[in-house]
Structures are given as C-alpha cells and as structure tokens.
Design an enzyme around this catalytic site. Sequence first.
Site, PDB file in Angstrom:
ATOM      1  N   ASP A   1      -4.464  -0.444   9.859  1.00  0.00           N
ATOM      2  CA  ASP A   1      -5.572   0.435  10.252  1.00  0.00           C
ATOM      3  C   ASP A   1      -6.791   0.153   9.367  1.00  0.00           C
ATOM      4  OD1 ASP A   1      -5.031   1.533   7.805  1.00  0.00           O
ATOM      5  OD2 ASP A   1      -4.239   3.431   8.571  1.00  0.00           O
TER       6      ASP A   1
ATOM      7  N   GLU B   1       0.842  -1.197   0.000  1.00  0.00           N
ATOM      8  CA  GLU B   1       0.000   0.000   0.000  1.00  0.00           C
ATOM      9  C   GLU B   1       0.877   1.247   0.000  1.00  0.00           C
ATOM     10  OE1 GLU B   1      -2.369   0.245   3.554  1.00  0.00           O
ATOM     11  OE2 GLU B   1      -3.023   2.295   3.158  1.00  0.00           O
TER      12      GLU B   1
END
Length: 650
Positions: A514, A432
């Site tokens: 997260d 990511e």
Amino acid sequence: MTPNGGSNYSASSIQVLEGLEAVRKRPAMYIGDISEKGLHHLVYEVVDNSIDEALAGYCSHIEVSINEDNSITVQDNGRGIPVDMHEKEKKSALEVVMTVLHAGGKFDKGSYKVSGGLHGVGVSCVNALSRHMTTNVFRNGKVYQQEYACGKPLYAVKEVGTTDLTGTRQTFWPDDSIFTVTEYKYGILQARMRELAYLNKGITITLTDRRVKEEDGTFKQEVFHSEEGVKEFVRFLNSNNTPLIEDVIYLNTEKQGIPIECAIMYNTGFRENLHSYVNNINTIEGGTHEAGFRTALTRVLKKYAEDSKALEKAKVEISGEDFREGLIAVISVKVSEPQFEGQTKTKLGNNEVSGAVNQAVGEALTNYLEEHPKEAKVIVDKVVLAATARVAARKARESVQRKSPMGGGGLPGKLADCSSRVPEECELFLVEGDSAGGSAKQGRSRQFQAILPLRGKILNVEKAMWHKAFESDEVNNIIQALGVRFGVDNEEDSKKANIDKLRYYKVIIMTDADVDGSHIDTLIMTLFYRYMPEVIQGGHLYIATPPLYKCTKGKVSEYCYTDEERMAFMHKYGDGTENGIHTQRYKGLGEMNPEQLWETTMNPETRILKQVSIENAADADYIFSMLMGDDVGPRREFIEKNATYANIDA
Ligand code: 0RA
C-alpha cells in the site's frame, strides 16, 4: 581484428570467433546482459555512432523513436555511412560496418572515437541481436538501403530513391528469442538522452514515443539540447536542493591533450555528489580523473582557508571529506585510449589523467576564489562547520562504543538471525512492523533467512546531517545486522561504506502493498543509495512482492500479484465477472499467516523479487533529492505519474 604476426590459423580462428554468431551465442559478453539493461543498451550503441559523427563536426541532430511495435529508429543528419566498395572485403562499406564486429569505420588512430557505450561493441552487435534491422543511408543525393535478419544481409546494398538529405537511419527489432524483456521504458531512454545532450553541448536529441499519444493527438516527445553543457547539467542535478552559492564554478579546457569539462556547485546539504564521465560513459567506480579532482579541491580550498586564517579560529583538523559536504559536481573528460578497470569496468585507470584534471580544476578554482571573496568565505565557513560536526560525531560514537559491552560490534537484539554463516546463501528480510515480523520469523527457513523487524517509518536520511543516521536505532540496527563498516578504507573518507564483511548477499525489503509500504520502501532505498550504494551496485538489494489477492473458485485457488493476474483468473475460471469467484484482498503482510507468507513472498521457489539497481546515477540522484526533498509540487507529479498503488486504496 587480425593480430600482427599471427599465423594464418590463429588469424582465421579469431575471425570466426569474432563473427556475429559469437554475439548471438554469448550476448551478455557483448552487451552486459539480456534483460532490461541489455535491451536499452542496444539503443545506446546505435546513438553513440551518431554522437561520434556529431563530435567530428558533421551532425547536429539525432532523432530517437520508440515505435509502436517496440522497435527503435535512430536517425541522424551526419554524412551517412559510406556505401562504396570496401577494397579488402569486396562489399559495400555499409555492409562491413553492419556485419563485421568492431568495424566502426573510425578506428584509425588520431581521430579518436570518443563516445562509445560502456561496452563499445558497435552497431554490428545490435544487428546480430535484432531479428530484423533496416539501414538507410542518405548520401550523394541518393537513398541507399540494406536489410538484415539476425545480422545476415537479406540483399546487397541497393538504391531506393533520391533525396536532398544526408545522414543515416537505423531501425531494429530486438530478437525476442534472445532478450528476456522486449518492452522499452521511456524513462530509461529519457535519462540517457538527457545526459548525452548535457555531455555533448550543441547537439539536439529528440526522443519520441510512438506508443503514447498526447491529448492533442501528437506522439509523446521531448527535445534535449544544451548550450552550456555540464554547467547546465549540474544546475539541473541541483535543482531540488538549496544552493549555498548561486554560481556554478565552470571550466572547459584541454590539458596535455585531454579535453576536460567540469562544473561545481555547493548546496546546503551534507552529501557529496560527484558524477564523472569518460567518453560519455558514467564512471561510477571513479578512477584517476576523480582522484585528480579531489586532490585539486582539497589542495586549493585548504590553502585558501589557511591563508584566510579561518582554520586557526575553528581549532579543528580539516579532512579532505569536509571540503566535499554539499558538493555537487560533474566532470567529463575525453580520453583517446581509456583503460577501464574495476568490477563493472567503470573505473578509469589512465594515470596521466589525474595530473591533467588536478591542474585544470586547481587553476579554475583558484581563479574563482580570488575573484569571489564573498562566496569563498561562505564555502570555507561550511567546510569548518563540516569538520566540527564530523569531530563531534566521532567523539559521540566512540563514547557509545566504549559503553557497550560488545565494543559496538554486537548484533541488534531485534534480529532473528539465520544459522548459516555463508553470506552468499544468506538473506536478510527488513520487515515493516512487529506483527509481520512475527509471521516472517515463524514462516521463514531458519537455515538461511534472517528477519529484522522495523518499527514504522525510518529516518529520512536525505534531510539529515550525516551522523544523525547513526543516532537512529532503526538505521543502526540495519547497519549492524549487515556488518557494513564506515571509513575503514581511508582516513580521508569516513563516509565510505565497506561491504567486505556483508553478512547477507540478499537484503530484501518486505513491506505492505500500500501507499505507506511504498513510502517505507523509498526511505530504506534512500538509506542504501546515500550511505551504502555499494550494496546496490553489488546487486544485493531487493524488494519482495507480496500478493495483492487470493482468488478462489471451488477447489482452485491462486495468488495474484497484479490486477492483470486477477482479471486473468476471472476470465479463466468465471465468466469475466466477480459472480462465483471469491477474492481475498490482502491489505497488509500481517493478514497472512506464516505459511501463506512463506508460500507467497519468501520461498525462493515461488516468490517474486525485484532487484534494485541504479540504471543512471545522475537521474537517481535527481529523483531521490526530489522525492525526499522539501518541494511538494514535483514530488506529487512524480508520484501521480508513477503510482503503482494508486488504484488499490481508492
Ligand atoms: C565512417 C566514415 C564516414 C561516416 C561514418 C563512418 C558515419 C557512421 C555513422 C553511424 C551512424 N551515423 C553515422 N554517420 C557517419 C564519412 C566518410 C566521409 O564522408 O568522408
């Protein structure tokens, strides 16, 4: 168990080999594996015996409980396992069933054992792999009992009371010296019990979790029961999609001695979802029953479309796959001597089944179309649209490939490849963000680890038309880097992925710990699940686990991957509070330098990888269409129940 005409020597040696000791020595050979899957498989084996009793017409209710200590109780209201003396073995029949491999009691030909888990090894296997097991039989007005340790009887079958009931109760404690995991997951058992209730209509299965109390003080419990069988199953599976037509096309019949039950719906989506079962086993690799189904679908719909002149107007060549866009179907057949083939032994090989299913589905579908011309037109229009889109997408793809100097086969520019070309040892990290991607490139082992940075959230393929995914750069980069090719096996199936040239045997999703990170995980998993399930089935897809904290006390510092680990560190090195201990909370991968990222998340010696698997395909299908669908209500509920990260960002 004794081979016909075998010498005494071979007969006795086979019996020795087939003893329960063999099961304890090589458990994986009998139940698949000794981790979570195998642990849950024990329950299926025991429940399958009760299902057989129900299919024979003697049992209507099965109660499954996860007990407080992670033991399992399965009780049915069948006839009860016979307890009289077994002539040959000179023991109670119950003891034979519990201690001799494959002595299920119903192996006489004619009455076929239709259920039977994937491995179909019987309850004696469960007994062998349990440190303790207790069996109670309710029969002849009496309660009989026998207990076992690691499969060995502790005493002869005895009477322990009287009763009005009939049935069998099994309680077992899986042996923690054999299984690597001993905690039962409610969700896994729930999915299987629900599936079994749909596949065997009329039976009631109760699942109770005695580890969990509800607000009213009762244990968590669900009752699974279906009067309409797979017809209701397909409605359930389709409940997160928009139906194209409200009807379920349903048949429940027998052809050439093969019981066939099938339910078909169409939705407005673009995927094909066929769930097939043989003797209650999910045949994920397909086989002759699926082939028969597809042949019938194509044959009947094509004829109907031709007769109605819809194809002439559209001026496109229709291919088999066009009839399956938006199709959601369940097919369940019962085969007396099934031949299971394929890598995971979930592909039906019996040739006679193909014709039987073809005939049954063909008749039902023809009748439906004749009786429902309005709905038939809606289906045919959708097929024509699918064909038009497929042809347009192919033309677009061909023109892109011609323009590219590499002929479309090049690797994406953003890929930092590894030097090894041996797929078995190569790993691809899907990372990511560009900054974490940069750290990963510096921290990795160049020899066998490749990095592909992804920019933010990839396309939600659940909601997009099939070819849209290939117009997305991020998705294309993933596919090209992997070396996955589509539609090379069969002209009739341009959507099937071929992973023969897979360039990395480990594909590792690495995102921040997260909420956004877990959303990206889900999007990428959806891409694999819907476009390349073969990668998941082959065991190639993983999720990296970055640490949540680095805790330091004086010279000692440790990475903690869970809140429990952090608490443990504080107890070990402090007085249980945060005074004196320094805690660094990692909010994202980007906060770690390349060395830290290597040490905590990428180094095979120290990292924690979670393997992505499809435990239950029907359940996964339902959950993905819910998670990625339009309806916010059930999604929020699911996320609240399953949120791992909920407490972190609070
Ligand atoms: C063989 C014969 C009979 C019952 C069963 C097996 C039986 C096995 C299991 C395992 C779990 N629940 C079960 N219920 C029944 C019945 C023979 C007779 O009564 O005539």
